[in-house]
Design a protein around this motif. Structure first.
Motif, mmCIF file in Angstrom:
data_model
loop_
_atom_site.group_PDB
_atom_site.id
_atom_site.type_symbol
_atom_site.label_atom_id
_atom_site.label_comp_id
_atom_site.label_asym_id
_atom_site.label_seq_id
_atom_site.Cartn_x
_atom_site.Cartn_y
_atom_site.Cartn_z
ATOM 1 N N HIS A 241 43.848 -7.032 10.233
ATOM 2 C CA HIS A 241 43.705 -7.970 9.051
ATOM 3 C C HIS A 241 42.385 -8.705 9.199
ATOM 4 N N ARG A 242 41.956 -9.126 10.090
ATOM 5 C CA ARG A 242 40.513 -9.523 10.289
ATOM 6 C C ARG A 242 39.519 -8.573 9.984
ATOM 7 N N VAL A 243 39.680 -7.241 10.413
ATOM 8 C CA VAL A 243 38.784 -6.155 10.218
ATOM 9 C C VAL A 243 38.703 -5.794 8.674
ATOM 10 N N LEU A 244 40.036 -5.955 7.862
ATOM 11 C CA LEU A 244 40.069 -5.613 6.537
ATOM 12 C C LEU A 244 39.406 -6.741 5.677
ATOM 13 N N THR A 245 39.530 -8.062 6.287
ATOM 14 C CA THR A 245 38.811 -8.945 5.621
ATOM 15 C C THR A 245 37.386 -9.363 5.820
ATOM 16 N N ARG A 246 36.748 -9.141 7.160
ATOM 17 C CA ARG A 246 35.323 -9.486 7.186
ATOM 18 C C ARG A 246 34.433 -8.317 7.936
ATOM 19 N N GLY A 247 35.276 -7.081 8.555
ATOM 20 C CA GLY A 247 34.949 -6.061 8.948
ATOM 21 C C GLY A 247 34.645 -6.255 10.330
ATOM 22 N N GLY A 248 34.328 -5.084 11.359
ATOM 23 C CA GLY A 248 34.791 -5.390 12.655
ATOM 24 C C GLY A 248 34.979 -3.763 13.322
ATOM 25 N N ILE A 249 34.909 -3.665 14.406
ATOM 26 C CA ILE A 249 35.594 -2.386 15.191
ATOM 27 C C ILE A 249 36.560 -2.824 16.150
ATOM 28 N N PHE A 250 37.722 -2.172 15.855
ATOM 29 C CA PHE A 250 39.011 -2.281 16.822
ATOM 30 C C PHE A 250 39.155 -0.989 17.309
ATOM 31 N N THR A 251 39.337 -1.051 18.843
ATOM 32 C CA THR A 251 39.366 0.033 19.680
ATOM 33 C C THR A 251 40.730 -0.209 20.637
ATOM 34 N N TYR A 252 41.550 0.676 20.921
ATOM 35 C CA TYR A 252 42.321 0.752 22.062
ATOM 36 C C TYR A 252 42.101 2.181 22.490
ATOM 37 N N PRO A 253 41.037 2.205 23.538
ATOM 38 C CA PRO A 253 40.554 3.622 23.914
ATOM 39 C C PRO A 253 41.448 4.128 25.078
ATOM 40 N N ALA A 254 41.217 5.333 25.425
ATOM 41 C CA ALA A 254 41.806 5.940 26.497
ATOM 42 C C ALA A 254 41.598 5.136 27.832
ATOM 43 N N ASP A 255 42.557 5.200 28.724
ATOM 44 C CA ASP A 255 42.175 4.462 30.133
ATOM 45 C C ASP A 255 43.122 5.157 31.086
ATOM 46 N N ASN A 256 42.772 5.116 32.324
ATOM 47 C CA ASN A 256 43.566 5.518 33.505
ATOM 48 C C ASN A 256 44.382 4.784 34.301
ATOM 49 N N LYS A 257 44.651 3.443 33.623
ATOM 50 C CA LYS A 257 45.734 2.866 34.328
ATOM 51 C C LYS A 257 47.030 3.302 34.696
ATOM 52 N N LYS A 258 47.514 4.285 33.675
ATOM 53 C CA LYS A 258 48.694 5.092 34.117
ATOM 54 C C LYS A 258 48.150 6.494 33.779
ATOM 55 N N PRO A 259 47.780 7.229 34.697
ATOM 56 C CA PRO A 259 47.149 8.808 34.320
ATOM 57 C C PRO A 259 48.095 9.461 33.438
ATOM 58 N N GLU A 260 49.552 9.181 33.608
ATOM 59 C CA GLU A 260 50.484 10.088 32.869
ATOM 60 C C GLU A 260 50.239 9.378 31.317
ATOM 61 N N GLN A 261 49.901 8.489 31.011
ATOM 62 C CA GLN A 261 50.003 7.779 29.621
ATOM 63 C C GLN A 261 48.586 7.110 29.258
ATOM 64 N N PRO A 262 47.529 7.978 28.972
ATOM 65 C CA PRO A 262 46.300 7.445 28.837
ATOM 66 C C PRO A 262 46.165 6.395 27.387
#
Ligand code: AFP
Ligand code: FBP
Length: 322
Positions: A241-262
């Motif tokens: 909602h903030r990004v739609l209102t005033r811009g921004g980049i939102f990311t939930y990138p791949a991670d190796n916390k649980k290798p079977e579920q990046p």
């Protein structure tokens, strides 16, 4: 201010889809009320159960899911539903024209702290001839969505929705009980100085994301030559909602916390509907490999990498993966 149905008719939305949207919104009005009363109504805290994703369910998650499910399955418009809180898809009316996927309450960890939460929904047309019981009918890419939106239970209850003719903001007007159009065709600015990522996962990211975020944090003396601010609401509805209102980049990138579920975020309940809203507002919604809405789903609870928001910033982020 225009009421919802005339605004949708202006966008040439078919009558049966308008009726389905009104059904969905009836459920959100009830959820909005329950959310506001949660402390009074014994709805704070967790149940003893886990959902299919292995997450402990909050009481409000369960109530919102039941409300949504019942109202949709009884509506006659819906062939089947899939919910983040259900193990499998649930059959509705065999003649129903639509499939609805939803996250009844996104941002569950915010419930107990009286912070932002919301409902996310995505609508596809049912595939002619497919059985209402068959979960495979949900395996349609995001580019086939006919409507997507979310309702944010914040200081105002806001609906943000697209039917493919731009992304529009509505506010629930409690004096007459309906949603009123407050912003037509919102636009995500192409450039931004704001990013949203869970920084506590930094050590688990792949090298390109590490390098990209390092350059943002380096500020005006770093390679980007400008300062960036960070925000993290821990509810995708709030951050988008903030990004739609005033811009921004939102990311939930791949991670190796649980290798079977990046990946963390769900394709059907989070990534696809938000991508439709962001793209309809002139933003970009990608994984490091391509457009989110072009992904061919393989299962209803599939998870995906998400990089979305201001178009030029998303492009810059992706350049680190080349
Ligand atoms: P729920 O689906 O359990 O409510 O989780 C919300 C969410 O998937 C998404 O809305 C947030 O962006 C993300 O979790 C927050 O993740 P962190 O726990 O890493 O802050
Ligand atoms: P306002 O007084 O302008 O609303 O600012 C709020 C605030 O002072 C605090 O509530 C909040 O913790 C902080 O700003 C956020 O600061 P930052 O911009 O550094 O994240």
């Amino acid at each position: 201010m225009q009421r919802l149905a005339p605004a949708l008719r202006q966008d040439n939305v078919p009558l049966d889809l308008i009726s389905l949207i009104k059904t969905i919104l009836a459920a959100t009005k009830e959820i909005s009320f329950r959310v506001s009363q949660a402390h009074l109504g014994g709805l704070m805290g967790s149940t003893l159960d886990e959902n299919i994703q292995g997450e402990v369910q909050k009481k409000l998650d369960v109530v919102a899911n039941e409300l949504f499910k019942d109202i949709l399955l009884e509506s006659g418009f819906v062939r089947a539903i899939s919910s983040e809180e259900e193990d499998s898809s649930v059959a509705g009316d065999p003649e129903g024209k639509f499939l609805v996927s939803f996250d009844p309450l996104d941002g569950s960890s915010n419930i107990d702290i009286n912070s932002l939460i919301g409902t996310i929904f995505s609508i596809h047309e049912a595939i002619p001839g497919m059985d209402a019981e068959d979960p495979a009918q949900f395996q349609q890419p995001g580019n086939k969505q006919v409507c997507a939106g979310y309702v944010l239970y914040g200081p105002s209850t806001m609906l943000v929705m697209t039917t493919g003719s731009g992304t529009h903001f509505y506010v629930l007007d409690r004096t007459h009980g309906g949603y009123l159009l407050v912003d037509r065709n919102v636009q995500v600015p192409k450039d931004t100085q704001e990013f949203a990522i869970n920084m506590s996962n930094q050590r688990f990211w792949q090298a390109p994301m590490q390098n990209y975020i390092n350059d943002l944090v380096a500020g005006e003396t770093g390679p980007r030559g400008k300062n960036f601010n960070m925000r993290w609401i821990a509810a995708m509805v709030g951050d988008i909602h903030r990004v739609l209102t005033r811009g921004g980049i939102f990311t939930y990138p791949a991670d190796n916390k649980k290798p079977e579920q990046p990946y963390k975020l769900r394709l059907m309940y989070e990534a696809n509907p938000m991508s439709f809203l962001i793209e309809q507002a002139g933003g970009a919604a990608m994984t490091s490999q391509g457009r989110i809405m072009d992904i061919q789903p393989e299962s209803i609870h599939q998870r995906v990498e998400v990089i979305m928001g201001s178009a030029n910033e998303v492009e810059t982020c992706l350049s680190y993966y080349k």
